[in-house]
Structure formats: C-alpha cells, structure tokens
Design a protein around this motif. Structure first.
Motif, PDB file in Angstrom:
ATOM      1  N   GLY A 137       0.812  -1.216   0.000  1.00  0.00           N
ATOM      2  CA  GLY A 137       0.000   0.000   0.000  1.00  0.00           C
ATOM      3  C   GLY A 137       0.842   1.261   0.000  1.00  0.00           C
ATOM      4  N   THR A 138       1.892   1.275   0.798  1.00  0.00           N
ATOM      5  CA  THR A 138       2.773   2.442   0.848  1.00  0.00           C
ATOM      6  C   THR A 138       3.546   2.576  -0.457  1.00  0.00           C
ATOM      7  OG1 THR A 138       3.037   2.057   3.220  1.00  0.00           O
ATOM      8  CG2 THR A 138       4.533   3.624   2.189  1.00  0.00           C
ATOM      9  N   ARG A 139       3.973   1.448  -0.997  1.00  0.00           N
ATOM     10  CA  ARG A 139       4.676   1.477  -2.290  1.00  0.00           C
ATOM     11  C   ARG A 139       3.779   2.074  -3.358  1.00  0.00           C
ATOM     12  NH1 ARG A 139       6.645   2.689  -5.903  1.00  0.00           N
ATOM     13  NH2 ARG A 139       8.055   1.697  -7.396  1.00  0.00           N
ATOM     14  N   ALA A 140       2.479   1.744  -3.326  1.00  0.00           N
ATOM     15  CA  ALA A 140       1.541   2.289  -4.308  1.00  0.00           C
ATOM     16  C   ALA A 140       1.377   3.795  -4.140  1.00  0.00           C
ATOM     17  CB  ALA A 140       0.189   1.596  -4.173  1.00  0.00           C
ATOM     18  N   LEU A 141       1.365   4.275  -2.889  1.00  0.00           N
ATOM     19  CA  LEU A 141       1.268   5.718  -2.644  1.00  0.00           C
ATOM     20  C   LEU A 141       2.480   6.444  -3.226  1.00  0.00           C
ATOM     21  CD1 LEU A 141      -0.059   5.931   1.034  1.00  0.00           C
ATOM     22  CD2 LEU A 141      -1.252   6.658  -1.042  1.00  0.00           C
ATOM     23  N   ALA A 142       3.652   5.882  -3.009  1.00  0.00           N
ATOM     24  CA  ALA A 142       4.868   6.492  -3.556  1.00  0.00           C
ATOM     25  C   ALA A 142       4.800   6.545  -5.079  1.00  0.00           C
ATOM     26  CB  ALA A 142       6.095   5.713  -3.098  1.00  0.00           C
ATOM     27  N   THR A 195      -3.438  -5.904   8.521  1.00  0.00           N
ATOM     28  CA  THR A 195      -4.730  -6.565   8.325  1.00  0.00           C
ATOM     29  C   THR A 195      -5.328  -7.038   9.644  1.00  0.00           C
ATOM     30  OG1 THR A 195      -3.629  -8.675   7.943  1.00  0.00           O
ATOM     31  CG2 THR A 195      -4.137  -7.335   6.020  1.00  0.00           C
ATOM     32  N   ALA A 196      -6.587  -6.745   9.850  1.00  0.00           N
ATOM     33  CA  ALA A 196      -7.394  -7.169  10.993  1.00  0.00           C
ATOM     34  C   ALA A 196      -6.972  -6.446  12.266  1.00  0.00           C
ATOM     35  CB  ALA A 196      -7.330  -8.677  11.200  1.00  0.00           C
ATOM     36  N   ARG A 197      -7.923  -6.341  13.193  1.00  0.00           N
ATOM     37  CA  ARG A 197      -7.675  -5.614  14.436  1.00  0.00           C
ATOM     38  C   ARG A 197      -6.542  -6.245  15.235  1.00  0.00           C
ATOM     39  NH1 ARG A 197     -10.734  -2.111  17.415  1.00  0.00           N
ATOM     40  NH2 ARG A 197     -12.457  -2.386  15.980  1.00  0.00           N
ATOM     41  N   LYS A 198      -6.537  -7.586  15.314  1.00  0.00           N
ATOM     42  CA  LYS A 198      -5.494  -8.274  16.067  1.00  0.00           C
ATOM     43  C   LYS A 198      -4.126  -7.982  15.484  1.00  0.00           C
ATOM     44  CE  LYS A 198      -4.093 -12.834  17.721  1.00  0.00           C
ATOM     45  NZ  LYS A 198      -4.431 -14.273  17.751  1.00  0.00           N
ATOM     46  N   ALA A 256      -0.913  -6.066  17.122  1.00  0.00           N
ATOM     47  CA  ALA A 256       0.403  -6.693  17.108  1.00  0.00           C
ATOM     48  C   ALA A 256       1.413  -5.787  16.429  1.00  0.00           C
ATOM     49  CB  ALA A 256       0.344  -8.040  16.391  1.00  0.00           C
ATOM     50  N   GLY A 257       0.960  -5.091  15.378  1.00  0.00           N
ATOM     51  CA  GLY A 257       1.855  -4.198  14.650  1.00  0.00           C
ATOM     52  C   GLY A 257       2.361  -3.073  15.525  1.00  0.00           C
ATOM     53  N   VAL A 258       1.492  -2.542  16.387  1.00  0.00           N
ATOM     54  CA  VAL A 258       1.907  -1.476  17.294  1.00  0.00           C
ATOM     55  C   VAL A 258       2.962  -1.997  18.254  1.00  0.00           C
ATOM     56  CG1 VAL A 258       1.143   0.032  19.156  1.00  0.00           C
ATOM     57  CG2 VAL A 258      -0.269  -0.231  17.119  1.00  0.00           C
ATOM     58  N   PHE A 259       2.731  -3.238  18.757  1.00  0.00           N
ATOM     59  CA  PHE A 259       3.702  -3.831  19.672  1.00  0.00           C
ATOM     60  C   PHE A 259       5.031  -4.069  18.977  1.00  0.00           C
ATOM     61  CE2 PHE A 259       5.726  -7.697  21.333  1.00  0.00           C
ATOM     62  CZ  PHE A 259       6.000  -7.274  22.618  1.00  0.00           C
TER      63      PHE A 259
END
Length: 295
Positions: free
Chosen positions: A136-141, A262-265, A269-272
């Motif tokens: 997604g970030t690559r597409a924004l760039a 992807t997904a709330r879980k 986890a990504g924040v951690f």
C-alpha cells in the motif's frame, strides 16, 4: 571535548547536532537522472521507512545481516537490547547511556569501507527487506511519481542502506544517517546525529532549499509520533500504520490515515512490533558503542 558524564547534553548542542545531521543527509541525498527535471518541480513526497515503507526496523535487519557476517557478537547485541527494552518499557532513559549510544552508533562499521557496506547492503536487502515492503505504501509512492513528483525516503537508517531501498523501489533518492568516512573508510563516528525526529525536518528543509520545493505543496508519510516535526512542515501529511499518539493527533488535525496492517489483532500486534523494533534499533546503537569501546 567529551561532555561531562553526570550531565545530559544541553538543548542547544542537541539542536546543532540535529541541524548538522539534517544538512549532511540532504547533501548526501541522491537524485535519479531521469527526474532531474520533474514534471512537477516544486512538489515532492517524503516517506519514513521503518513501519511506514517496510515492516520492522531497517537498521535492525541490517544489523542482523551484518551480525551473520561476524561484524559483532550475539552477546553484545543481546545485552544492549535488554538495556534499550528496559528503558523504553519503564519510560526512563539515562542521558549518559543515550549519549554513549549516539556516539557509538554505527561504530561496528569502523575500519570497513563504504564499498563493502554498500555491497553487503544489497545482499541484506534481498534476504531480509524486500519481502517486508508494504504494498500500500509502495503504491502511494508510485502515485506521486506518476504525477511527476519526486519521492525521497527520510530515515534514521544509514544513508547507504536507505539509498539501496530507494533505488530498488524506483524512488528519487534517500536521506539517512551519515556515517563519517575518510578516504572511503568509516571512522565509526556520525556526522552530527542520527537522522531522527527534528533532524528529519532539518534534512527536508535543506533539501527543499536546494531543490526549490514548496513545502506547502509537498506530502510526508510516517507511522511515528516522533516524526511530527516532519509531518507538520508539509501541506499534506499522512499517518501510515500509525502508533496510538500519531493516530490521535492525525484524527484531531484531520490528516489522512492509512493502515495496511490486516485485521484488528494484527493492527494491535503491529503497534507492539513497532515498539520492539524501535528498541532493537536503539539496541544496535548501544551494541556498537560497546564494540567501539572494546577496540
């Protein structure tokens, strides 16, 4: 002259180091020939790397790859990782510890050549980083490139690895932490400071002056509240996979928010993982400081 061990660096010294780091990063920024005359010469986009362009901390992946190539020992990096994790978890950082880590950052490449690190960086990108790029970030760039705008990475990672990532993604160039080298051999010291927080905004400011950019017409992307100086200086800031503080600030300011986890879980986890990766990045700096002192 070495600063007193019982006093933190004065704010003025920290600001001057950030300015020097930013100016050095801007001076080292590469510009692809094909984009020397962009269709939109006054607009550009600036992307943080860690957890914004790619999952995890690039300097951690670099350090792990170098560790596998015997640049430093497991004992050194694990001991430093514990210190950094402890300081981050309890919310306290010893100014002397931080100063020593900063002074020793990238010390593990002392005595090695720029050409050697660049060659190994290409290998490490292929084995540990390429598959971690957020599509997604690559597409924004790419959207910015398609509009004829230039796109730079702005990261605390060494400029050598930052430039490799930018080149592999087809971006304009990169600004990163600049390690001092003499006659192509690293001294183990930094030029100014690590390209972090305020230093990133200084780098963008210097690059904008050099390239004739209108910051009000530029965009910036990051996952971290620490990059607020960079995000706040452009007309179009965007929070990518944001930490809690940045998400709250972005919502309050009406900034764009994009989350590619992807997904709330997975998001939680990504924040951690982002926090652990940050600790690991600091651990690298502390570990190399230990290695430098032992030499």
């Amino acid at each position: 002259m070495t600063p007193s061990r019982d006093k933190p660096r004065p704010a003025r010294d920290l600001r001057s180091r950030s300015t020097l780091a930013g100016e050095a990063a801007a001076a080292a920024a590469e510009v692809e020939t094909a984009l020397d005359t962009p269709a939109d010469p006054t607009s550009a986009a600036f992307f943080d790397v860690d957890n914004t362009v790619m999952q995890g901390a690039s300097i951690f992946h670099l350090a792990r790859g170098l560790h596998r190539r015997d640049f430093f020992t497991t004992r050194e990096i694990l001991g430093a990782a514990w210190k950094q994790a402890y300081f981050r978890l309890v919310g306290v950082e010893d100014p002397n510890h931080v100063a020593e880590a900063r002074e020793g950052a990238l010390g593990f490449i002392r005595g090695h050549t720029v050409a050697e690190l660049e060659e190994l960086g290409e290998e490490i990108f292929d084995e540990a980083m390429a598959h971690r790029i957020w599509p997604g970030t690559r597409a924004l760039a790419q959207l910015h490139l398609d509009r004829g705008q230039r796109v730079w990475l702005v990261t605390a990672a060494p400029i050598e690895i930052a430039s490799i990532i930018a080149r592999r993604l087809g971006l304009t160039g990169a600004m990163g932490t600049v390690a001092e080298h003499v006659d192509g051999v690293y001294t183990g010291r930094l030029v100014g400071d690590m390209l972090h927080g305020p230093a990133k905004s200084e780098a963008i400011k210097a690059l904008a002056q050099r390239e004739g950019l209108d910051l009000a017409a530029c965009s910036a992307y990051s996952d971290s509240y620490n990059d607020l100086p960079m995000l706040s200086m452009v007309g179009d800031p965007c929070a990518i996979n944001p930490d809690a503080k940045l998400r709250a600030h972005a919502k309050e300011q009406g900034w764009r928010i994009r989350d590619y986890r992807t997904a709330r879980k997975a998001a939680r986890a990504g924040v951690f993982v982002a926090g652990v990766a940050g600790a690991a990045s600091g651990a690298v700096a502390a570990a190399v400081a230990l290695r430098s002192r032992r030499r």
